[in-house]
Design a protein around this motif. Structure first.
Motif, PDB file in Angstrom:
ATOM      1  N   ASP A 142      19.762 -27.176  81.940  1.00 62.94           N
ATOM      2  CA  ASP A 142      20.029 -27.417  80.530  1.00 62.94           C
ATOM      3  C   ASP A 142      21.106 -26.455  80.028  1.00 62.94           C
ATOM      4  OD1 ASP A 142      19.694 -28.851  78.183  1.00 62.94           O
ATOM      5  OD2 ASP A 142      18.200 -27.481  77.381  1.00 62.94           O
ATOM      6  N   HIS A 147      22.941 -25.309  76.136  1.00 70.63           N
ATOM      7  CA  HIS A 147      23.067 -25.460  74.683  1.00 70.63           C
ATOM      8  C   HIS A 147      24.132 -24.498  74.170  1.00 70.63           C
ATOM      9  CE1 HIS A 147      19.638 -28.062  73.326  1.00 70.63           C
ATOM     10  NE2 HIS A 147      19.235 -27.792  74.555  1.00 70.63           N
ATOM     11  N   HIS A 207      13.302 -26.363  78.425  1.00 71.61           N
ATOM     12  CA  HIS A 207      13.854 -27.698  78.684  1.00 71.61           C
ATOM     13  C   HIS A 207      14.148 -27.887  80.174  1.00 71.61           C
ATOM     14  CE1 HIS A 207      15.359 -28.230  74.248  1.00 71.61           C
ATOM     15  NE2 HIS A 207      14.073 -27.972  74.347  1.00 71.61           N
TER      16      HIS A 207
HETATM   17 MG    MG Z   1      17.959 -29.052  75.885  1.00 70.58          MG
END
Ligand code: MG
Length: 158
Positions: A8, A10, A42
């Motif tokens: 993941d 971000h 995540h």
């Molecule tokens: Mg995420």
């Protein structure tokens, strides 16, 4: 036994808390996202879903669903763990790498490890947390984003 991987990324922005593995980390910026943007939770959720052949976090908890706006991502991991249990699996061990130029994660790795062990119902030695910088290159190294990779081993309960 079955294995799954997760990843993941971000963006880092002003005005958001920084949450990593369910731990609030002191930093001037936090991660942007529909939920609380906890990259560790995540990536781990995706690793568990992958190990069980259950698709991905976007299928399970769509970011278009208003129910998950600013959601506490601990829910995603715990709900996924319960889903795996219902499907006849238990988690054996997990390993994660957090990619962040700053802040220094050395001092918080142990907290993240404990948090993940608690969320997954695992002993500490079944959970490992590593941290890497971006060597000041790319989107990680310029501190524009953070990322996480996770791997999980699960086994059939019988
Ligand atoms: Mg995420």
């Amino acid at each position: 036994m079955r294995v799954g991987i997760g990843h993941d990324t971000h963006r880092l922005v002003e005005g958001r808390p920084l949450l990593l593995g369910g731990v609030r980390v002191e930093h001037a910026r936090g991660l942007a996202g529909h939920s609380d943007a906890d990259i560790v939770l995540h990536a781990l959720t995706d690793a568990l879903l992958g190990a069980a052949g259950l698709g991905d976090i976007g299928d399970a908890y769509p970011d278009t669903d208003p129910a998950y706006k600013d959601a506490d991502s601990r829910y995603f991991l715990q709900e996924t763990r319960a889903r795996l249990n219902r499907a006849g699996y238990r988690v054996v061990n997990v390993d994660v790498i957090v990619f962040a130029q700053e802040p220094k994660l050395g001092p918080v790795k142990a907290c993240i490890r404990s948090s993940l062990a608690e969320l997954l119902g695992l002993e500490l030695d079944a959970v490992n947390v590593k941290a890497k910088t971006g060597e000041r290159v790319g989107h990680i190294g310029r501190a524009e984003a953070m990322a996480c990779q996770a791997i999980a081993l699960i086994e059939r309960i019988d």
